[in-house]
Enzyme design. Structure first.
Site, PDB file in Angstrom:
ATOM      1  N   ARG A 109       0.847  -1.188   0.000  1.00 43.06           N
ATOM      2  CA  ARG A 109       0.000   0.000   0.000  1.00 43.06           C
ATOM      3  C   ARG A 109       0.887   1.244   0.000  1.00 43.06           C
ATOM      4  O   ARG A 109       1.980   1.248   0.589  1.00 43.06           O
ATOM      5  CB  ARG A 109      -0.833  -0.036   1.277  1.00 43.06           C
ATOM      6  CG  ARG A 109      -1.813   1.090   1.484  1.00 43.06           C
ATOM      7  CD  ARG A 109      -3.085   0.823   0.788  1.00 43.06           C
ATOM      8  NE  ARG A 109      -4.165   1.698   1.221  1.00 43.06           N
ATOM      9  CZ  ARG A 109      -5.159   2.047   0.405  1.00 43.06           C
ATOM     10  NH1 ARG A 109      -5.204   1.633  -0.847  1.00 43.06           N
ATOM     11  NH2 ARG A 109      -6.144   2.805   0.851  1.00 43.06           N
ATOM     12  N   THR A 395      -8.259   0.872  -9.534  1.00 51.07           N
ATOM     13  CA  THR A 395      -8.116  -0.451  -8.891  1.00 51.07           C
ATOM     14  C   THR A 395      -8.402  -1.607  -9.858  1.00 51.07           C
ATOM     15  O   THR A 395      -9.164  -1.462 -10.794  1.00 51.07           O
ATOM     16  CB  THR A 395      -9.056  -0.592  -7.677  1.00 51.07           C
ATOM     17  OG1 THR A 395      -8.912   0.545  -6.874  1.00 51.07           O
ATOM     18  CG2 THR A 395      -8.777  -1.842  -6.876  1.00 51.07           C
ATOM     19  N   THR A 413      -4.073  -0.795  -7.229  1.00 56.97           N
ATOM     20  CA  THR A 413      -4.855   0.417  -7.504  1.00 56.97           C
ATOM     21  C   THR A 413      -3.994   1.671  -7.613  1.00 56.97           C
ATOM     22  O   THR A 413      -2.914   1.736  -7.027  1.00 56.97           O
ATOM     23  CB  THR A 413      -5.895   0.634  -6.375  1.00 56.97           C
ATOM     24  OG1 THR A 413      -6.744   1.728  -6.717  1.00 56.97           O
ATOM     25  CG2 THR A 413      -5.236   0.923  -5.041  1.00 56.97           C
ATOM     26  N   ASN A 415      -6.134   4.262  -7.167  1.00 57.01           N
ATOM     27  CA  ASN A 415      -7.347   4.838  -6.594  1.00 57.01           C
ATOM     28  C   ASN A 415      -8.313   5.311  -7.671  1.00 57.01           C
ATOM     29  O   ASN A 415      -8.848   4.506  -8.378  1.00 57.01           O
ATOM     30  CB  ASN A 415      -7.053   5.923  -5.558  1.00 57.01           C
ATOM     31  CG  ASN A 415      -8.281   6.197  -4.683  1.00 57.01           C
ATOM     32  OD1 ASN A 415      -9.158   5.335  -4.563  1.00 57.01           O
ATOM     33  ND2 ASN A 415      -8.369   7.371  -4.102  1.00 57.01           N
ATOM     34  N   ASP A 435      -8.000   8.220   0.352  1.00 54.15           N
ATOM     35  CA  ASP A 435      -8.487   7.139   1.222  1.00 54.15           C
ATOM     36  C   ASP A 435      -8.280   7.456   2.706  1.00 54.15           C
ATOM     37  O   ASP A 435      -8.777   6.746   3.574  1.00 54.15           O
ATOM     38  CB  ASP A 435      -7.812   5.806   0.877  1.00 54.15           C
ATOM     39  CG  ASP A 435      -8.455   5.132  -0.338  1.00 54.15           C
ATOM     40  OD1 ASP A 435      -9.554   5.549  -0.744  1.00 54.15           O
ATOM     41  OD2 ASP A 435      -7.851   4.196  -0.889  1.00 54.15           O
ATOM     42  N   SER A 464      -8.016   0.924   3.499  1.00 51.87           N
ATOM     43  CA  SER A 464      -8.455   0.481   2.184  1.00 51.87           C
ATOM     44  C   SER A 464      -9.689  -0.405   2.306  1.00 51.87           C
ATOM     45  O   SER A 464      -9.996  -0.913   3.387  1.00 51.87           O
ATOM     46  CB  SER A 464      -7.322  -0.321   1.541  1.00 51.87           C
ATOM     47  OG  SER A 464      -7.742  -0.943   0.356  1.00 51.87           O
ATOM     48  N   SER A 465     -10.379  -0.570   1.191  1.00 51.37           N
ATOM     49  CA  SER A 465     -11.489  -1.532   1.132  1.00 51.37           C
ATOM     50  C   SER A 465     -11.082  -2.807   0.416  1.00 51.37           C
ATOM     51  O   SER A 465     -11.883  -3.745   0.307  1.00 51.37           O
ATOM     52  CB  SER A 465     -12.668  -0.931   0.355  1.00 51.37           C
ATOM     53  OG  SER A 465     -13.090   0.273   0.929  1.00 51.37           O
ATOM     54  N   GLY A 485     -13.473  -1.234  -6.896  1.00 53.04           N
ATOM     55  CA  GLY A 485     -14.719  -0.475  -6.766  1.00 53.04           C
ATOM     56  C   GLY A 485     -14.857   0.183  -5.404  1.00 53.04           C
ATOM     57  O   GLY A 485     -15.962   0.374  -4.904  1.00 53.04           O
TER      58      GLY A 485
HETATM   59  O1  DON Z   1      -8.002   1.052  -1.417  1.00 48.29           O
HETATM   60  C1  DON Z   1      -9.160   1.379  -1.679  1.00 48.29           C
HETATM   61  O2  DON Z   1     -10.115   1.009  -1.023  1.00 48.29           O
HETATM   62  C2  DON Z   1      -9.427   2.261  -2.876  1.00 48.29           C
HETATM   63  N1  DON Z   1      -8.270   3.045  -3.171  1.00 48.29           N
HETATM   64  C3  DON Z   1      -9.866   1.416  -4.021  1.00 48.29           C
HETATM   65  C4  DON Z   1     -10.236   2.242  -5.224  1.00 48.29           C
HETATM   66  C5  DON Z   1     -11.007   1.510  -6.237  1.00 48.29           C
HETATM   67  O3  DON Z   1     -11.344   0.368  -6.061  1.00 48.29           O
HETATM   68  C6  DON Z   1     -11.362   2.268  -7.455  1.00 48.29           C
HETATM   69  N2  DON Z   1     -11.999   1.385  -8.378  1.00 48.29           N
HETATM   70  N3  DON Z   1     -12.865   1.440  -9.063  1.00 48.29           N
END
Ligand code: DON
Length: 582
Positions: A109, A395, A413, A415, A435, A464-465, A485
């Site tokens: 990350r 991502t 990602t 982002n 984030d 993060s997700s 996403g």
């Molecule tokens: O880490 C995360 O949760 C976000 N940066 C993810 C971003 C993402 O999935 C964008 N995609 N469509």
């Protein structure tokens, strides 16, 4: 009622259009049939772009393993799908090594610059909400130190069979000789009020491939990225963290108002962490730990599901949809209150994962009535709450399964669409700083509310997700799954996994099937392809049902019974992905 931020609503639309043609029906559950989607008998790569899957498959065909192939796929994604991921970003890799049955989680990350501070994104006098939010999304302040180059190199060094240069080859060739501009690429480049495609930054990298692209088969090249990749193959990741390219990164960020310094790049390190694991619904689930909240959300949701629903009601149907929606409310609250970089903030994981919490939430759960999110709030006693910070201090998801039975689940990602929209060396710098919590209680691009443990700080990793996940039956891996996403990732990953494991859908059918999403606040359920009667049934239980603005894009591989390589691979059609293998 809070709504999602205007700056991101354009993107939501783009994603919703991408998914508009999907079909899916929670009633039409079918057993897995080979004809439902691709099946491979030796190895498989499921990425969200066919040429990226092909890059990984080529490496496997030439004797590389899942780690080599995952690296090749990530690098190729940075070429052919540059809006979502690339060398300027970061991510997480969960790797299962068949030989000794070990599981390793690599956290690559991005980290905040050393000059980052808790109030760096606080609204300034005269700011509109849009201007305040834009600061963490576009331009230099949005950029965190990329972890991707070190993550890729580390994965190959620890687990690969081939040198790094082997995995770089397919991407270098794509960048040098050209690749097809996919509809997703085109949508992302044209997206937003001020389309990136019209800006000099875009043409400085790609020329102008979109101008004469009405036939949909336009090709683009990225000679600058090809050159960067050739150097990466020769020198390894230090290329990005010290020396001339590192200097260019710092200069580009500072030109755009950022605070990145050479020393921030020099100190970047991949961190190995223990993944989260839980035995639930008859399987062992292994997923991402903090700084991701994705794995926690999936596992604690499943924990409620397994307690609140008798097995007969766990099949796709209104009971499960309702229980899923209710099950996410608590974890998203927990995320806001307790999650931060585990190296900077004491995330009270043992207390959060205490089965007594799932028991209590299951007790509060009502089978036929939606409860307000706050009803699932379970504040931890003071003694267990996060301690003060430690002192020092677009991502994409892909799955690879190789012939030896190794499994790589990687989510990567930059982002948002093209990250901070700052190119260097043919790749795009991330805007992962969004984030972080801009301020406590303020939302980010995904409508997630900021919590104090996730305020920016020097060298800190934002929550993060992302939820790269491997599911085991006994000691054999049976499913690799993950998605992109933003905040929609954990809920989508969990639903696709349930469709595959409990309802027997092929991963392709599972990724296109009906979806619901609830992230605690705002108290509403986004639905995609949920049949009208089912939507009414949800509304009758008290859910506020709205069309999903966009949903996550999920890749998965279902691994057949131990000993027999039978790989059902699915790439989410929403992004135009296709798996490859043999
Ligand atoms: O880490 C995360 O949760 C976000 N940066 C993810 C971003 C993402 O999935 C964008 N995609 N469509």
């Amino acid at each position: 009622m809070r709504t999602l931020s205007p700056s991101w609503s354009g993107a939501l639309l783009a994603f919703s259009l991408a998914g508009a043609s999907l079909t899916g029906n929670v009633h039409s559950v079918r057993p897995v049939r080979s004809s439902d989607g691709p099946v491979f008998s030796r190895y498989a790569v499921a990425a969200d772009h066919p040429e990226a899957s092909a890059a990984g498959a080529a490496v496997l065909a030439q004797g590389g393993n899942a780690a080599d192939a995952a690296a090749a796929t990530m690098l190729a994604l940075g070429v052919v799908s540059p809006a979502s991921s690339g060398l300027g970003g970061g991510g997480f890799a969960l790797y299962y090594r068949a030989r000794d049955k070990t599981l390793t989680f690599l956290d690559f990350r991005e980290t905040a610059p050393g000059k980052a501070s808790a109030d760096m994104f606080r609204e300034r006098p005269g700011d509109t909400a849009e201007i305040a939010q834009a600061r963490s999304q576009r331009g230099g302040l949005a950029v965190a130190v990329p972890g991707e180059p070190q993550g890729i190199a580390e994965l190959v060094k620890r687990f690969g069979k081939k040198p790094l240069s082997f995995s770089v080859k397919p991407a270098e060739q794509l960048a040098r000789t050209g690749f097809t501009v996919s509809p997703h690429f085109r949508r992302m480049a044209a997206f937003g009020g001020e389309a990136l495609a019209q800006k000099p930054a875009f043409s400085s990298v790609f020329g102008n491939p979109l101008q004469n692209s009405a036939d949909g088969a336009t090709r683009a090249k990225n000679p600058a990225l090809a050159a960067t990749l050739r150097k990466f193959a020769q020198t390894g990741p230090k290329l990005f963290y010290s020396g001339p390219l590192a200097k260019q990164i710092v200069q580009a960020v500072r030109r755009e108002g950022g605070i990145l310094e050479a020393s921030d790049l020099a100190r970047y390190r991949v961190v190995e962490r223990a993944p989260l694991r839980a035995q639930l619904l008859g399987y062992e689930w292994v997923s991402a730990p903090p700084p991701s909240a994705g794995g926690y959300t999936v596992l604690t949701s499943l924990a409620l599901l397994s307690r609140a629903l008798p097995a007969a009601e766990q099949g796709a149907g209104i009971e499960r949809l309702h229980a899923l929606i209710e099950s996410w409310k608590g974890p998203y609250l927990d995320r806001q209150r307790y999650f931060g970089d585990p190296d900077r903030v004491a995330v009270p994981l043992p207390a959060l994962l205490d089965p007594a919490r799932s028991e209590e939430r299951a007790r509060r759960f009502k089978k036929s009535q939606a409860l307000p999110t706050q009803k699932y709030d379970l504040p931890l006693p003071e003694s267990a709450a996060p301690a003060a910070a430690h002192d020092d201090h677009g991502t994409s998801h892909l799955c690879v399964v190789d012939e030896e039975g190794n499994v790589a689940a990687v989510t990567t990602t930059i982002n948002l669409v093209f990250g901070a929209q700052i190119p260097v060396g043919g790749f795009w710098l991330n805007n992962e700083m969004d984030d972080f919590a801009r301020e406590v209680g303020k939302e980010n691009a995904f409508g997630l509310l900021g919590g104090a443990p996730n305020l920016p700080g020097p060298h800190k990793r934002p929550v993060s997700s992302m939820a790269p996940t491997i599911v085991f039956s006994g000691d054999a891996p049976i499913l690799c799954v993950g998605g992109s996403g933003g905040s929609r990732i954990p809920t989508a990953v969990e639903q696709v996994a349930l469709y595959v494991l409990k309802d027997g859908l092929h991963p392709l059918a599972a990724s296109a099937a009906a979806r619901v999403h609830h992230q605690g606040d705002p108290d509403q359920v986004g639905v995609r392809d949920v049949p009208e009667p089912m939507q009414k049934a949800l509304a009758a239980r008290g859910h506020r049902v709205i069309p999903a603005g966009f949903s996550a894009s999920v890749q998965a591989i279902r691994i057949g019974p131990a000993g027999a390589q039978h790989l059902l691979a699915g790439s989410d059609p929403a992004k135009g992905g296709e798996p490859r293998g043999e």
